[in-house]
Design a protein around this motif. Structure first.
Motif, mmCIF file in Angstrom:
data_model
loop_
_atom_site.group_PDB
_atom_site.id
_atom_site.type_symbol
_atom_site.label_atom_id
_atom_site.label_comp_id
_atom_site.label_asym_id
_atom_site.label_seq_id
_atom_site.Cartn_x
_atom_site.Cartn_y
_atom_site.Cartn_z
ATOM 1 N N VAL A 293 19.308 12.357 14.943
ATOM 2 C CA VAL A 293 20.068 12.634 14.125
ATOM 3 C C VAL A 293 21.338 13.558 14.175
ATOM 4 O O VAL A 293 21.384 14.595 15.434
ATOM 5 N N ALA A 294 22.411 12.626 13.247
ATOM 6 C CA ALA A 294 23.587 13.802 13.360
ATOM 7 C C ALA A 294 23.790 14.864 13.096
ATOM 8 O O ALA A 294 22.620 14.944 12.289
ATOM 9 N N GLY A 295 24.445 15.874 13.485
ATOM 10 C CA GLY A 295 24.321 17.087 12.850
ATOM 11 C C GLY A 295 24.818 17.451 11.050
ATOM 12 O O GLY A 295 24.366 18.452 10.657
ATOM 13 N N GLU A 296 25.126 16.000 10.139
ATOM 14 C CA GLU A 296 25.829 16.308 9.057
ATOM 15 C C GLU A 296 23.946 16.234 7.953
ATOM 16 O O GLU A 296 24.178 16.464 7.362
ATOM 17 N N ALA A 299 19.306 21.022 9.245
ATOM 18 C CA ALA A 299 19.935 22.622 9.542
ATOM 19 C C ALA A 299 20.519 23.119 9.964
ATOM 20 O O ALA A 299 21.391 23.957 9.123
ATOM 21 N N SER A 300 20.910 23.127 11.309
ATOM 22 C CA SER A 300 22.086 23.694 12.137
ATOM 23 C C SER A 300 23.589 23.231 12.267
ATOM 24 O O SER A 300 24.388 24.069 12.473
ATOM 25 N N GLY A 301 23.608 21.751 10.891
ATOM 26 C CA GLY A 301 24.780 20.971 11.111
ATOM 27 C C GLY A 301 25.102 21.120 12.956
ATOM 28 O O GLY A 301 26.535 20.759 13.442
ATOM 29 N N ALA A 302 24.084 20.813 14.022
ATOM 30 C CA ALA A 302 24.528 20.383 15.568
ATOM 31 C C ALA A 302 23.368 19.002 15.353
ATOM 32 O O ALA A 302 21.891 18.879 14.209
ATOM 33 N N PRO A 303 23.454 17.384 16.246
ATOM 34 C CA PRO A 303 22.670 17.535 16.387
ATOM 35 C C PRO A 303 20.963 17.619 17.355
ATOM 36 O O PRO A 303 20.845 18.241 17.569
ATOM 37 N N LEU A 304 20.395 17.018 16.606
ATOM 38 C CA LEU A 304 18.626 16.697 17.197
ATOM 39 C C LEU A 304 18.142 15.738 18.005
ATOM 40 O O LEU A 304 18.702 14.252 17.254
ATOM 41 N N LEU A 305 17.260 15.759 19.066
ATOM 42 C CA LEU A 305 17.210 14.454 19.462
ATOM 43 C C LEU A 305 15.637 14.720 19.905
ATOM 44 O O LEU A 305 15.164 15.960 20.579
ATOM 45 N N ALA A 306 14.871 13.990 19.702
ATOM 46 C CA ALA A 306 13.468 13.888 20.355
ATOM 47 C C ALA A 306 12.921 12.280 20.037
ATOM 48 O O ALA A 306 12.982 11.410 20.359
ATOM 49 N N GLU A 585 14.330 11.600 4.036
ATOM 50 C CA GLU A 585 14.408 13.495 4.114
ATOM 51 C C GLU A 585 15.860 13.412 3.517
ATOM 52 O O GLU A 585 16.838 14.255 3.387
ATOM 53 N N ILE A 586 16.831 12.438 4.175
ATOM 54 C CA ILE A 586 18.477 12.463 4.186
ATOM 55 C C ILE A 586 18.922 11.827 2.579
ATOM 56 O O ILE A 586 19.802 13.170 2.146
ATOM 57 N N ALA A 587 18.568 11.479 1.996
ATOM 58 C CA ALA A 587 18.541 10.494 0.878
ATOM 59 C C ALA A 587 18.358 11.849 -0.520
ATOM 60 O O ALA A 587 18.825 11.953 -1.080
ATOM 61 N N ALA A 588 16.749 12.645 0.102
ATOM 62 C CA ALA A 588 16.678 13.680 -1.234
ATOM 63 C C ALA A 588 17.650 15.003 -0.562
ATOM 64 O O ALA A 588 17.027 16.111 -1.779
ATOM 65 N N GLY A 589 18.323 15.075 0.890
ATOM 66 C CA GLY A 589 19.194 15.962 0.666
ATOM 67 C C GLY A 589 18.281 16.844 1.579
ATOM 68 O O GLY A 589 18.470 18.421 1.655
ATOM 69 N N ARG A 590 17.722 16.289 2.264
ATOM 70 C CA ARG A 590 16.547 17.595 3.249
ATOM 71 C C ARG A 590 17.536 18.411 4.383
ATOM 72 O O ARG A 590 17.044 16.966 5.096
ATOM 73 N N PRO A 591 17.774 19.274 5.023
ATOM 74 C CA PRO A 591 17.868 19.373 6.137
ATOM 75 C C PRO A 591 17.290 19.421 7.370
ATOM 76 O O PRO A 591 16.254 19.468 6.737
ATOM 77 N N LEU A 592 17.463 18.731 8.094
ATOM 78 C CA LEU A 592 15.959 18.122 9.148
ATOM 79 C C LEU A 592 16.711 19.280 10.179
ATOM 80 O O LEU A 592 17.830 20.332 10.466
ATOM 81 N N ASP A 593 14.658 19.618 10.654
ATOM 82 C CA ASP A 593 15.364 21.172 11.618
ATOM 83 C C ASP A 593 13.875 20.639 12.660
ATOM 84 O O ASP A 593 13.306 19.373 12.996
ATOM 85 N N ALA A 594 14.428 21.184 13.865
ATOM 86 C CA ALA A 594 13.772 20.819 14.503
ATOM 87 C C ALA A 594 11.459 20.893 14.980
ATOM 88 O O ALA A 594 10.846 19.722 14.623
ATOM 89 N N ALA A 595 11.491 21.658 14.070
ATOM 90 C CA ALA A 595 9.739 22.083 13.750
ATOM 91 C C ALA A 595 9.679 20.323 12.861
ATOM 92 O O ALA A 595 9.021 19.725 12.598
ATOM 93 N N GLY A 596 10.475 19.622 12.458
ATOM 94 C CA GLY A 596 10.440 18.842 11.135
ATOM 95 C C GLY A 596 10.654 17.658 12.055
ATOM 96 O O GLY A 596 9.821 16.379 12.224
ATOM 97 N N MET A 597 11.287 17.322 13.012
ATOM 98 C CA MET A 597 11.026 16.323 14.366
ATOM 99 C C MET A 597 9.469 16.351 15.046
ATOM 100 O O MET A 597 9.346 15.345 15.061
ATOM 101 N N ALA A 598 9.245 17.318 15.139
ATOM 102 C CA ALA A 598 8.032 17.291 15.944
ATOM 103 C C ALA A 598 6.784 17.078 14.604
ATOM 104 O O ALA A 598 5.966 15.972 15.555
#
Length: 860
Positions: A293-296, A299-306, A585-598
């Motif tokens: 997921v791109a940083g945009e 929550a951190s503004g940086a990508p997340l990878l799972a 999640e993106i449509a709802a405007g909720r920023p994603l974080d590592a815990a959410g990815m897990a």
């Protein structure tokens, strides 16, 4: 015998008669079990090192290795690998070299495995690959081997692993031979074999045709990918349009192959190849989830990878966690990487460095084909002329027994595998009029039987910094073909498809499909592979517009776009669920974080419920007792949690439904396993109440329809679960049936005394999830069991904004020694869907360390 049982039988027989005596006293047991445990602290002399190597271990025994040179770094990894998992390494190299009988002694199944692997020549190909490697890769492999051998030197077999002591009571056990760099390369062949894509589907099509002699009907059991509902990895905007190869489906196979002839020859090939042990993946659900997921959107503004690869479960698990760090990262020593390694192979296969993280999932590319060959007097017919066969003799050593000689023959397409288990010769199968001659055999073409550069690709990925570096590494990754998702600390995300993918010609007026989904006439060169897809044409994308990429074994590109990679892939239910949740999640405007990815990695929504439950609820059930099960489905939230009674009931209904619908149509050994293909098949015929598939051909004079079969399945499942779990539905739970029970490959199976199995097999875990569920704990609906056959072999989430905030978990643990506290200490957390902190920076690794060891140079 099921495939998984074949190898187990080959191993447990040698141990079952001796373990009870070996462990007759508590004192002897303690000596046998604890003697091989390595020291994790202090100082160890390692001949061959140039300078000191530092090894720190965290609370779970995960090592981080720090060295001043790359050669010392990989020597340190080799030493640590041998400390933790040498028997596993030795077992793997015996299998991949076709030398299992040399380890376990006289056993029919072990010999069968050796014969097939010798026929394919895995070790021979690995020896050729050594010649292709550049100088630096050779140095690293040699350094790793030197580290392994430094650990072995001066230790007797009982001090290396308890398994040697047990085997030594039954067969002569020689001191383990020194590790050779080619041993590492040969292990890559096992990976490629288990992840080879449509081999099973190609056989299943041809064998099913014998009982359903209508190609169009057979193809209904292999439906097209549902691109209107489950999106491929890339959209049309991400790929350049290319002409896809197409082959008509309404052909009559009997124009070239007689029904009985095809069945006999391909069944022989199936029996032979089924003997090959599965070291990485087996069973429904083998695949993987990955997304970036791109940083945009974070929550951190940086990508997340799972990433969580779905592979066979075993004890120890497939992966070894490790950090590899050059004390000063520069061109001479460029490695600063942490992730998941494979014992016996230097480097990290999946993980991240300081600049880039990457994950892998099986692409599913079609890299195997069966060729039907006309063989006459040691020659093979090609376009009306004859060519000589390649012939060699292999000698298989058998511990405590006589050597066995095997004559291996091959055509230009590959080794002849039909009847390979028959050491007295290969039977000739008649062919019908119109084919050249009267008998034919089956050859296997497989890209991994040609030397490649995958080991070099693993090393290249560890130092990749951007999309161009990933593409360069992907061009080297010949087999197994893996989807690569990646993200960088400077904010980019992307996807890259690698692999050596055959190009197949579309043969005009072909009497058989020429796209690789059916066996091919070997006597007609028009069906030969025409080369390979150019790496520059392989699908890729950097920073897609939607801001994320999901690669979970689904189709790579929309139909008709990009190079032809495969017809048979996962049907995308897991992938689409991940896409839907990310999109929401993106449509709802909720920023994603590592815990959410897990949390997303353990999502247990059941797509089988979406397909089946509406139809099952429409069935009128007259018996109130049976209707109680149906009521469970009516109230269900469609989450396959471990405590769900409805999930247990639906699984039982599904298994019965498949048997009732398809058992009369399918050949032995190819029953409906219940994976995503079968879910798509049933989804399509649910709309056809009178489809011929619903009719049970074993009941002449009676024609069944959809509603009758659904009613029977609901009824049979209610009574079977009553017998298994009790009559009260409130006592049912999916986790009581769906158990993850990793087994030791030698001492963990049936025939071993229970006290020993309980020691070497970690405690079974009740889990939720299931086949085609994001939490992909796969099971085989045709097996008569709901036990987990494949599962997330690890889980990781990488936070590119703060690498120290990343998390990971392994299936069992770091150690391969059953007496070690780190043999299975991660399993309970894995079963609960939890992950551990994954430190990366110098300060974080140092703060996390509980044991420290220094490897110091010594004289050779």
């Amino acid at each position: 015998m099921p495939r998984r049982s074949r190898l187990r039988t080959a191993l447990v027989v040698v141990a079952s008669v001796v373990v009870a005596a070996l462990l007759a006293t508590t004192l002897l047991a303690a000596v046998v079990l604890r003697r091989p445990l390595p020291e994790g602290s202090g100082e160890e002399t390692v001949p061959g090192l140039g300078e000191e190597v530092r090894v720190s271990r965290d609370a779970r025994g995960v090592p981080t290795i720090v060295a001043r040179t790359a050669e010392d770094l990989f020597a340190g990894q080799g030493y640590v690998s041998a400390q933790d998992r040498f028997f596993e390494m030795d077992y793997r190299r015996h299998v991949t070299a076709g030398r299992l009988s040399e380890l376990v002694g006289e056993n029919e199944e072990a010999l069968a495995a050796d014969m097939v692997i010798r026929t394919m020549g895995w070790r021979r190909v690995a020896e050729q690959e050594w010649e292709l490697l550049p100088a630096d890769a050779r140095r690293y492999l040699e350094a790793y081997a030197a580290g392994v051998n430094a650990y072995l030197d001066g230790r007797d077999t009982a001090a290396i692993a308890m398994e040697y002591t047990v085997l030594g009571q039954r067969v002569p056990v020689e001191r383990p031979e020194r590790w050779d760099p080619v041993d590492s390369l040969a292990w890559l062949k096992a990976m490629a074999w288990d992840l080879r894509a449509n081999y099973d589907d190609e056989l299943a099509r041809a064998l099913t045709y014998q009982s359903v002699p209508d190609v169009a009907r057979v193809e209904q059991l292999f439906p097209a990918y549902p691109q209107d509902r489950n999106l491929p990895i890339l959209d049309a905007a991400s790929v350049a349009q290319q002409a896809a190869q197409t082959v008509a489906a309404d052909v009559d196979l009997t124009e070239v192959l007689g029904e009985a002839d095809l069945q006999e020859a391909l069944a022989a090939a199936d029996r032979a190849l089924a003997a090959v042990p599965h070291l990485v993946g087996e069973g429904d659900g083998v695949g993987s989830n990955s997304w970036v997921v791109a940083g945009e959107h974070t929550a951190s503004g940086a990508p997340l990878l799972a990433n969580d690869p779905h592979l066979s479960i075993s004890a120890p698990g497939i992966w070894s966690q490790v950090g590899l760090r050059c004390a000063q990262v520069d061109d001479a020593c460029p490695f600063d990487v942490s992730g998941f390694a494979l014992a016996g192979l230097p480097g990290v296969v999946i993980g991240h460095n300081a600049d880039l993280a990457w994950g892998l999932t099986n692409l599913g590319a079609d890299v195997t084909d069966f060729f039907l060959e006309r063989v006459v007097d040691g020659e093979v017919v090609v376009d009306g002329r004859r060519e000589p066969l390649e012939v060699r003799t292999e000698t298989i050593r058998v511990a405590g027994g006589e050597d066995v000689e095997l004559v291996v023959r091959a055509t230009r397409h590959g080794p002849l595998v039909s009847e390979v288990l028959d050491v007295d010769g290969v039977s000739r199968v008649p062919v019908p009029e119109g084919a050249p001659g009267r008998r034919f055999e089956v050859a296997l073409s497989w890209t991994a039987l040609q030397p490649g550069r995958t080991a070099e690709a693993v090393l290249a990925m560890m130092t990749a910094q951007d999309a161009d570096d990933v593409a360069a590494a992907a061009a080297l990754l010949d087999v197994p073909s893996q989807n690569i998702v990646f993200a960088t600390t400077d904010g980019h995300i992307g996807y890259q498809a690698p692999g050596r993918i055959p190009v197949r010609a579309s043969v005009p007026a072909s009497p058989v499909p020429s796209d690789g989904t059916w066996p091919r006439p070997g006597w007609d060169s028009r069906y030969d592979w025409q080369g390979y897809v150019d790496p520059a044409e392989m699908p890729r994308v950097v920073d897609p517009a939607e801001g994320f990429v999901v690669a979970a074994n689904q189709a790579v590109t929309p139909a008709g776009l990009g190079p032809f990679l495969a017809e048979d892939t996962d049907y995308g239910y897991r992938a689409q669920r991940i896409r839907d949740l990310l999109t929401a999640e993106i449509a709802a405007g909720r920023p994603l974080d590592a815990a959410g990815m897990a949390d997303l990695q353990t999502d247990q929504h059941n797509p089988y419920a979406d397909v089946l439950v509406p139809a099952l609820l429409e069935v009128d059930l007259e018996e109130p007792f049976v209707a109680e099960g149906q009521d469970l489905l009516r109230r269900w939230d469609r989450v396959a949690s471990a405590d769900s009674a409805a999930a247990a009931y639906l699984a039982a209904v599904w298994a019965d439904l498949l048997e009732l619908t398809f058992a009369d149509d399918l050949p032995d050994g190819h029953a409906a396993s219940g994976d995503s293909r079968w879910l798509e098949v049933v989804r399509t015929i649910l709309a056809e109440p009178t489809s011929p598939w619903w009719d049970d051909r074993s009941t002449p004079g009676l024609v069944e329809g959809r509603d009758e079969i659904l009613s029977r399945a609901l009824t049979d499942a209610r009574y079977s679960l009553t017998a298994t779990l009790g009559s009260r539905t409130e006592d049912w739970a999916w986790g009581k049936l769906h158990v993850a029970a990793p087994e030791h490959p030698v001492l963990g199976g049936e025939g071993i005394p229970g006290v020993v199995r309980s020691f070497v097999n970690p405690p079974a875990q009740r889990v939720g999830g299931g086949s085609s569920v994001v939490d992909a704990t796969g099971w085989d609906a045709a097996s008569g069991s709901f036990a987990v056959t494949s599962a997330p072999s690890m889980r990781m989430v990488v936070d590119l904004g703060d690498l120290d905030s990343s998390t990971w978990v392994n299936l069992t643990g770091t150690s391969g020694h059953p007496a070690s506290p780190h043999y299975d200490d991660q399993l309970p957390a894995w079963a609960r869907g939890e992950q551990f902190a994954w430190p990366f920076s110098d300060a974080a690794v140092e703060a996390d360390a509980v044991d420290r060891q220094t490897l110091v140079p010594g004289q050779d």
